[in-house]
Design an enzyme around this catalytic site. Structure first.
Site, mmCIF file in Angstrom:
data_model
loop_
_atom_site.group_PDB
_atom_site.id
_atom_site.type_symbol
_atom_site.label_atom_id
_atom_site.label_comp_id
_atom_site.label_asym_id
_atom_site.label_seq_id
_atom_site.Cartn_x
_atom_site.Cartn_y
_atom_site.Cartn_z
ATOM 1 N N SER A 144 0.847 -1.190 0.000
ATOM 2 C CA SER A 144 0.000 0.000 0.000
ATOM 3 C C SER A 144 0.882 1.240 0.000
ATOM 4 C CB SER A 144 -0.905 0.020 1.237
ATOM 5 O OG SER A 144 -1.564 1.266 1.373
ATOM 6 N N TYR A 157 -1.406 -0.850 10.654
ATOM 7 C CA TYR A 157 -1.581 -0.963 9.204
ATOM 8 C C TYR A 157 -0.297 -0.577 8.471
ATOM 9 C CZ TYR A 157 -4.020 -0.686 4.701
ATOM 10 O OH TYR A 157 -4.425 -0.885 3.401
#
Length: 251
Positions: A144, A157
């Site tokens: 990501s 995350y």
């Protein structure tokens, strides 16, 4: 691109990016294994692919469980003979839900064990098969842009996405001698819900002029795993419409 008769495992393929990636490989002739913890979603993806004329097998798999991963690879080999391509897409969708001061060790471990450890274990088991292929194999890890930038309260995350990016270059070096390429894709804003509900400001903050769609990531996967692109390994491909390159000044 032609993936005729190649066997592809896509983890987390029950919905969103994973589902579109699986459909894209099937449309180009691959035999696709749908690895998904949600049985209903996994079966639906496999049925959709078969309805579209493709070849698909659903195998229930929780990538936080080593035994599930080993079983997934075994079932893939039993059904299709080998593993040629692995797309590590599975992960906890709400991994950045907890606030910094409330984030527990258990929640942290759950995120890292499912997402980062799962990526490693999945690649380890698939590579054991790929290294015996005449043409090796290819792995793509879905990371990501959060590995490069952050919003508040996204520590778990960001940590697992950063881990996946680091795992990518480490595994690329380790597995290169076995003819296996390992790359990662860093998606930006990829809308998997109601695209029509997005605002003009959502699109305009992207130099490309729009928010991304799952098909953008699927095309990147096809590129990185094409037999014609074997010179690309250890790379991080940012697919974000240029969003992370645009300077934004708050008043």
């Amino acid at each position: 691109m032609n993936f005729e008769n190649l066997t592809v495992i896509v983890t987390g393929a029950g919905r969103g990016i994973g589902k579109e990636v699986a459909r894209a490989y099937a449309a180009d002739g691959a035999k696709v294994v749908i690895a998904e913890v949600n049985k209903e979603q996994g079966e639906r993806t496999a049925e959709d692919i078969r309805r579209e004329g493709g070849k698909a097998l659903f195998v229930p798999c929780d990538v936080s469980r080593e035994e599930d991963i080993i079983g997934l690879v075994d079932q893939t080999v039993q059904a299709f003979g080998t593993v040629d391509i692995l797309i590590n897409n599975a992960g906890i969708a709400n991994a950045h839900a907890a606030k910094f001061y409330e984030l527990s060790a258990m929640e942290w471990d759950n995120v890292m064990n499912t997402n980062a450890r799962g990526c490693f274990l999945m690649t380890r088991e698939a590579a054991k098969v790929m290294r015996n292929n005449p043409n090796g194999g290819a792995v793509v890890n879905i990371s990501s842009t959060r590995a490069l930038m952050s919003e508040p309260d996204t520590e778990a995350y960001a940590a697992f996405k950063g881990a996946i990016s680091s795992l990518t270059h480490a595994m690329a070096v380790t597995l290169g001698k076995d003819g296996i390429t390992v790359n990662s894709i860093l998606p930006g804003w990829i809308e998997t819900g109601d695209y029509s509900g997005l605002r003009e400001i959502d699109h305009s903050q992207h130099p490309a002029g729009r928010v991304g769609i799952p098909g953008d990531i699927a095309k990147a996967c096809l590129y990185l795993t094409s037999p014609a692109n074997r010179f690309v390994t250890g790379a991080q491909l940012v697919v974000d419409g240029g969003m992370t390159r645009k300077m934004i000044y708050e008043p």
